[in-house]
Design a protein around this motif. Structure first.
Motif, mmCIF file in Angstrom:
data_model
loop_
_atom_site.group_PDB
_atom_site.id
_atom_site.type_symbol
_atom_site.label_atom_id
_atom_site.label_comp_id
_atom_site.label_asym_id
_atom_site.label_seq_id
_atom_site.Cartn_x
_atom_site.Cartn_y
_atom_site.Cartn_z
ATOM 1 N N LEU A 149 -7.100 -3.001 -0.378
ATOM 2 C CA LEU A 149 -6.145 -3.921 -0.732
ATOM 3 C C LEU A 149 -4.784 -3.435 -0.476
ATOM 4 N N HIS A 150 -4.625 -2.285 -1.095
ATOM 5 C CA HIS A 150 -3.194 -1.574 -0.854
ATOM 6 C C HIS A 150 -2.797 -1.667 0.768
ATOM 7 N N ILE A 151 -3.933 -1.341 1.544
ATOM 8 C CA ILE A 151 -3.851 -0.940 3.163
ATOM 9 C C ILE A 151 -3.601 -2.380 3.740
ATOM 10 N N ALA A 152 -4.396 -3.315 3.279
ATOM 11 C CA ALA A 152 -4.171 -5.032 3.883
ATOM 12 C C ALA A 152 -2.736 -5.156 3.502
ATOM 13 N N CYS A 153 -2.251 -4.957 2.227
ATOM 14 C CA CYS A 153 -0.634 -5.454 2.128
ATOM 15 C C CYS A 153 0.262 -4.554 3.096
ATOM 16 N N LYS A 154 -0.331 -3.473 3.225
ATOM 17 C CA LYS A 154 0.981 -2.338 4.022
ATOM 18 C C LYS A 154 0.713 -2.846 5.349
ATOM 19 N N ARG A 155 -0.327 -3.246 5.849
ATOM 20 C CA ARG A 155 -0.639 -3.615 7.233
ATOM 21 C C ARG A 155 -0.366 -4.844 7.603
ATOM 22 N N GLY A 156 -0.322 -5.696 6.610
ATOM 23 C CA GLY A 156 0.108 -7.168 6.780
ATOM 24 C C GLY A 156 -1.289 -7.943 7.163
ATOM 25 N N SER A 174 -6.645 -5.129 -11.898
ATOM 26 C CA SER A 174 -6.914 -3.595 -11.773
ATOM 27 C C SER A 174 -6.036 -3.126 -10.593
ATOM 28 N N ILE A 175 -6.864 -3.651 -9.543
ATOM 29 C CA ILE A 175 -6.429 -3.301 -7.945
ATOM 30 C C ILE A 175 -5.082 -3.551 -7.851
ATOM 31 N N VAL A 176 -4.356 -4.861 -7.942
ATOM 32 C CA VAL A 176 -3.377 -5.366 -7.510
ATOM 33 C C VAL A 176 -2.035 -4.668 -8.459
ATOM 34 N N GLY A 183 3.829 5.688 -5.928
ATOM 35 C CA GLY A 183 4.208 4.850 -7.146
ATOM 36 C C GLY A 183 4.258 3.258 -6.808
ATOM 37 N N GLN A 184 3.748 2.944 -5.570
ATOM 38 C CA GLN A 184 3.910 1.608 -5.124
ATOM 39 C C GLN A 184 2.567 0.829 -5.395
ATOM 40 N N ASN A 185 2.724 -0.575 -5.928
ATOM 41 C CA ASN A 185 1.511 -1.404 -5.883
ATOM 42 C C ASN A 185 1.472 -2.236 -4.632
ATOM 43 N N CYS A 186 0.453 -3.042 -4.716
ATOM 44 C CA CYS A 186 0.231 -4.006 -3.606
ATOM 45 C C CYS A 186 1.553 -4.806 -3.255
ATOM 46 N N LEU A 187 2.220 -5.362 -4.306
ATOM 47 C CA LEU A 187 3.201 -6.257 -4.147
ATOM 48 C C LEU A 187 4.367 -5.376 -3.606
ATOM 49 N N GLY A 206 -1.381 -13.699 -9.381
ATOM 50 C CA GLY A 206 -1.134 -13.111 -10.853
ATOM 51 C C GLY A 206 -0.386 -11.731 -10.612
ATOM 52 N N ALA A 207 -0.138 -11.222 -9.424
ATOM 53 C CA ALA A 207 0.460 -9.972 -9.721
ATOM 54 C C ALA A 207 1.994 -10.095 -10.502
ATOM 55 N N ASP A 208 2.290 -9.056 -10.915
ATOM 56 C CA ASP A 208 3.276 -9.094 -11.852
ATOM 57 C C ASP A 208 4.642 -8.833 -10.786
ATOM 58 N N ILE A 209 5.436 -10.048 -10.795
ATOM 59 C CA ILE A 209 6.461 -10.154 -9.732
ATOM 60 C C ILE A 209 7.773 -8.888 -10.167
ATOM 61 N N ASN A 210 7.726 -8.545 -11.432
ATOM 62 C CA ASN A 210 8.760 -7.710 -11.948
ATOM 63 C C ASN A 210 8.247 -6.442 -12.149
ATOM 64 N N ALA A 211 6.971 -6.013 -11.571
ATOM 65 C CA ALA A 211 6.480 -4.678 -11.843
ATOM 66 C C ALA A 211 7.432 -3.665 -10.923
#
Length: 308
Positions: A149-156, A174-176, A183-187, A206-211
């Protein structure tokens, strides 16, 4: 088949406002080494193994005697890895079908990439779905700490993102929230690369926008200011981002507008930032630390620059 080709089908290509072009240096994912097996089929012996073992797969053969499960290249790639890398879809589907809930699906190469990672990298959402339904673990991370999922978010990759989120309800939280080794999450990754649709989807799911990313404590809003992307700033504000959140250096997103040229961003944040938080805090560092518009990407995201 050109074994060096990596499909970009269905990737989003958002080049918003003042962001650099998709193939410019602003996108760190372009520098990634996508897989460990792009040259591996050049060896004649392995070519024969690949053809013989995958073409002759039969459901009549007892699973424990399937030779294709034990074949591994010097880079740690299994034949399933290779089938995905080289887009031999029918071979990959056969192996997935015969390996339901088998540890073979979660084998990692020397870059710790699973078949799921490679299916996302090569933009094959059909295989992503089959792998997940067959028992591939979406929580496994590669040698950079990135899940699929990180890779999908990184590559768009909106297609792969959709498949993963629809098939990983139990693991999504957990994943998000899981940080990679930077130190970077998917968002954060979606924000850094300017993928507005993914940012919106992540927050709505549900991702924490202020993470805060772990190197310097920047939220996605801080990152949007760093990147001078007014569209992303506006999007995050509309989604409810906290403008009064500090990074580890004690700066709000509005503080990061000092020394930068985009007045639209400055205006958006000024209106929403608490009055007492508009002035730069007392700091031993001078204002030049904030003026990093001409820095390279590595310097821009160096936590030493922002963590003083």
């Amino acid at each position: 088949m050109d074994v060096h080709r990596v499909s970009n089908h269905n990737q989003m290509d958002y080049n918003l406002d003042n962001m650099e072009p998709k193939h410019g240096k602003m996108l760190p994912c372009q520098e990634d080494r996508f897989d460990s097996g792009l040259d591996s089929l050049k060896e004649d012996e392995l070519v024969n193994d690949f053809e013989d073992m995958t073409v002759n797969i039969s459901e009549d053969v007892p699973p424990e005697y399937e030779p294709w499960r034990s074949a591994v290249t010097e880079d740690g790639d299994t034949l399933l890895h290779l089938a995905i890398i080289h887009e031999a879809t029918e071979h990959a589907l056969q192996m997935i079908k015969l390996s339901h809930n088998h540890p073979f699906l979660n084998e990692q190469n020397h870059q710790r990439q699973t078949a799921l990672h490679l299916a996302v990298i090569t933009e094959q959402p059909q295989l992503v779905e089959r792998l997940l339904k067959a028992g591939c673990d979406p929580l496994l991370s590669d040698d950079s700490g990135n899940t699929a999922l990180h890779i999908a978010c990184k590559r768009g990759s909106l297609a792969c993102f959709s498949v993963i989120t629809q098939n990983c309800h139990r693991h999504f939280t957990s994943i998000v929230s899981f940080p990679n080794y930077s130190g970077q999450n998917c968002l954060h990754l979606a924000s850094i690369n300017g993928y507005i649709s993914l940012v919106e989807n992540l927050v709505q799911l549900g991702a924490d926008i202020n993470a805060q990313e772990q190197c310097s404590g920047r939220t996605s809003l801080h990152l949007a200011v760093d990147l001078q992307n007014p569209t992303l700033v506006r999007c995050l504000l509309n989604l409810g981002a906290d403008v009064n959140c500090f990074n580890y250096g004690g700066f709000t997103a509005y503080h990061l507008t000092y020394g930068r040229q985009n007045e639209e961003i400055r205006r958006q944040l000024y209106e929403k930032t608490a009055q007492e938080l508009r002035e730069l805090p007392d700091s031993e560092s001078d204002e030049s630390d904030m003026e990093d518009g001409d820095l390279s990407e590595d310097e821009l995201y160096d936590d030493i620059k922002f963590g003083k």
